[in-house]
Design an enzyme around this catalytic site. Structure first.
Site, PDB file in Angstrom:
ATOM      1  N   ARG A 214     -19.824  52.833   7.323  1.00 46.53           N
ATOM      2  CA  ARG A 214     -20.834  52.932   6.259  1.00 46.53           C
ATOM      3  C   ARG A 214     -21.365  51.538   5.920  1.00 46.53           C
ATOM      4  NH1 ARG A 214     -16.580  56.220   3.500  1.00 46.53           N
ATOM      5  NH2 ARG A 214     -16.913  58.338   4.274  1.00 46.53           N
ATOM      6  N   PHE A 230     -25.472  65.406   7.624  1.00 51.01           N
ATOM      7  CA  PHE A 230     -24.051  65.710   7.405  1.00 51.01           C
ATOM      8  C   PHE A 230     -23.498  64.681   6.416  1.00 51.01           C
ATOM      9  CE2 PHE A 230     -25.157  66.807  11.801  1.00 51.01           C
ATOM     10  CZ  PHE A 230     -24.830  68.162  11.865  1.00 51.01           C
ATOM     11  N   ASP A 252     -26.661  68.361   3.839  1.00 58.09           N
ATOM     12  CA  ASP A 252     -25.351  68.946   4.148  1.00 58.09           C
ATOM     13  C   ASP A 252     -25.412  70.427   3.812  1.00 58.09           C
ATOM     14  OD1 ASP A 252     -22.389  67.498   4.634  1.00 58.09           O
ATOM     15  OD2 ASP A 252     -22.272  69.530   3.820  1.00 58.09           O
ATOM     16  N   ASP A 300     -23.546  62.466  11.493  1.00 56.15           N
ATOM     17  CA  ASP A 300     -22.081  62.445  11.357  1.00 56.15           C
ATOM     18  C   ASP A 300     -21.544  63.873  11.263  1.00 56.15           C
ATOM     19  OD1 ASP A 300     -19.463  61.669  11.028  1.00 56.15           O
ATOM     20  OD2 ASP A 300     -19.670  61.112   8.920  1.00 56.15           O
ATOM     21  N   CYS A 340     -16.576  62.771  16.035  1.00 60.21           N
ATOM     22  CA  CYS A 340     -15.140  62.810  15.738  1.00 60.21           C
ATOM     23  C   CYS A 340     -14.424  63.852  16.584  1.00 60.21           C
ATOM     24  CB  CYS A 340     -14.908  63.046  14.243  1.00 60.21           C
ATOM     25  SG  CYS A 340     -15.558  64.608  13.659  1.00 60.21           S
TER      26      CYS A 340
END
Ligand code: SAH
Length: 396
Positions: A214, A230, A252, A300, A340
């Site tokens: 970030r 996201f 989101d 993300d 991820c």
């Protein structure tokens, strides 16, 4: 009574001499003695050599999780105290992450040689997540050591969906010790405040692994139009706003997450941010159709694949997101690609980014290849622990 022995099949001991902690049922020839689930066992090679000591669980595909490679060392309170103290020492005295209102990962499972448990600190509270029956059974002992080492006001237990089935462990979310966390618990991260709902938030409440990413992205955001796809509770977008972004849009699909994101914007006095509750794939397509442009796009997404069979579909998802992002990025814009999904390697992600750029007839330069913050280390003996990639590029 002697410690039960787990004897490996011939030629199957090498990964475990290499200190990988997961002994799957298929590698085991026989068990000598009658260990109950959660008991200590010694693992021996087919040739009769001691390999390591671990905890047994007949209900898990991982029949033994290994913890000590020194013969004769018991997995007792002193052992766990030493392991936990070393994990805490990394965060407190090497990375210097401690301090009032700080949030950081205190223990990261295999990465801290404690396969099957994660501990996060949020200000004066700890969350603990067990993914191994052997450690879950020792939770009172572990909570006691954590209290001694970290002096929290409360410890809250979080459970991962499906773990009951995978490990045969019956655990429920709820307080493990001490006071309940307050509803307005906040942490301070790089000068920003974030509300964390550690009882109901995703994962253990907040994505601590993206802290340094970030900050890295924020450096590129002054004066820019930023899309945070996201966004969860606002992470990247709020950093961008604080760094002086001209405008930030966070997207989101979780309304509870966005409620916190909006409150976080207020708490931090940031007025240039807005949040939309929508499916990112849809919202990005709508923004493309509306002719919107951004200077920075952050992607993300959550983990898209939990097993190998799901990887091709996951790659399609990443491809689609990148295609849309490139359409939204203005001249010489910044693309932030987070992934991820542990089963997708950095090389695969870069290959995909490259293909999408070529299709879009745009040049692309990678500026930074990043991983998670170092309170999420990678154990060299278990490189599966390195899951998060963050590639920052410039799209001409
Ligand atoms: N960037 C965040 C963390 C993102 S975690 C941070 O810095 O804290 C992934 C987020 O994706 C979650 O908040 C989840 O609610 C959201 N999500 C998952 N699938 C989605 C979808 N199809 N559309 C929109 N949001 C989605």
């Amino acid at each position: 009574m002697s410690t039960p022995k787990v004897i490996l099949k011939p030629k199957r001991a090498q990964p475990f001499f290499g200190r990988h902690p997961w002994v799957f049922a298929g590698a085991i020839d026989r068990v000598e003695g009658t260990p109950a689930d959660g008991d200590e066992v010694d693992v021996y090679s087919g040739g009769g050599n001691f390999v390591a000591r671990g905890l047994f669980n007949s209900q898990s595909k991982i029949h033994v999780r290994l913890y000590s490679w020194d013969p004769g060392v018991a997995l007792d309170a002193a052992f766990f105290r030493d392991r936990l103290a070393r994990a805490v020492d990394l965060r407190h005295h090497v990375l210097n992450l401690a301090g009032p209102d700080k949030g950081y990962r205190v223990v990261f499972s295999e990465s801290d040689f404690l396969s099957g448990m994660v501990v996060d600190r949020y200000a004066d509270w700890l969350t603990v997540q067990f993914t191994a029956l052997g450690l879950a059974r020792r939770r009172e002992l572990i909570a006691g050591v954590l209290r001694d080492l970290l002096n929290p006001r409360g410890i809250y237990l979080r459970t991962e969906k499906g773990i009951g089935k995978l490990e045969g462990v019956e655990l429920y979310d709820g307080p493990l010790w001490g006071e309940l966390p307050p509803p307005d618990l906040t942490i301070e991260e790089n000068g920003l405040r974030f509300l964390v709902n550690l009882a109901e938030g995703q994962k253990t409440g907040y994505y601590l692994d993206q802290r340094d990413n970030r900050a890295a992205v924020a450096r590129l955001c002054p004066g820019k139009r930023v899309l945070d796809a996201f966004c969860y509770t606002g992470g990247f977008g709020l950093y961008a706003a604080k760094a002086g972004a001209a405008e930030v849009l966070g997207v989101d699909a979780s309304e509870p997450a966005l409620e916190l994101a909006r409150r976080n914007a207020v708490v931090n006095g940031l007025g240039t941010v807005s949040f939309t509750c929508a499916d990112v794939f849809r919202q990005l397509a709508d923004l493309v159709a509306a002719g919107r442009k951004f200077d920075v796009v952050v992607l993300d997404p959550p983990k898209f694949a939990r097993n190998r069979a799901a990887v091709p579909e996951a790659l399609k998802g990443y491809r689609r997101l990148h295609q849309l992002a490139l359409k939204l990025l203005d001249r010489d814009g910044i693309l932030v690609s987070c992934c991820c999904t542990g089963l997708i390697a950095l090389a695969d992600l870069e290959e995909l980014i490259g293909q999408v750029a070529v299709e879009a007839r745009r040049d692309l330069q990678i500026l930074e290849r990043r991983g998670p913050s170092p309170d999420h280390p990678v154990a060299i003996s278990c490189r599966e622990t390195g899951y998060l990639k963050c590639v920052i590029s410039r799209v001409l």
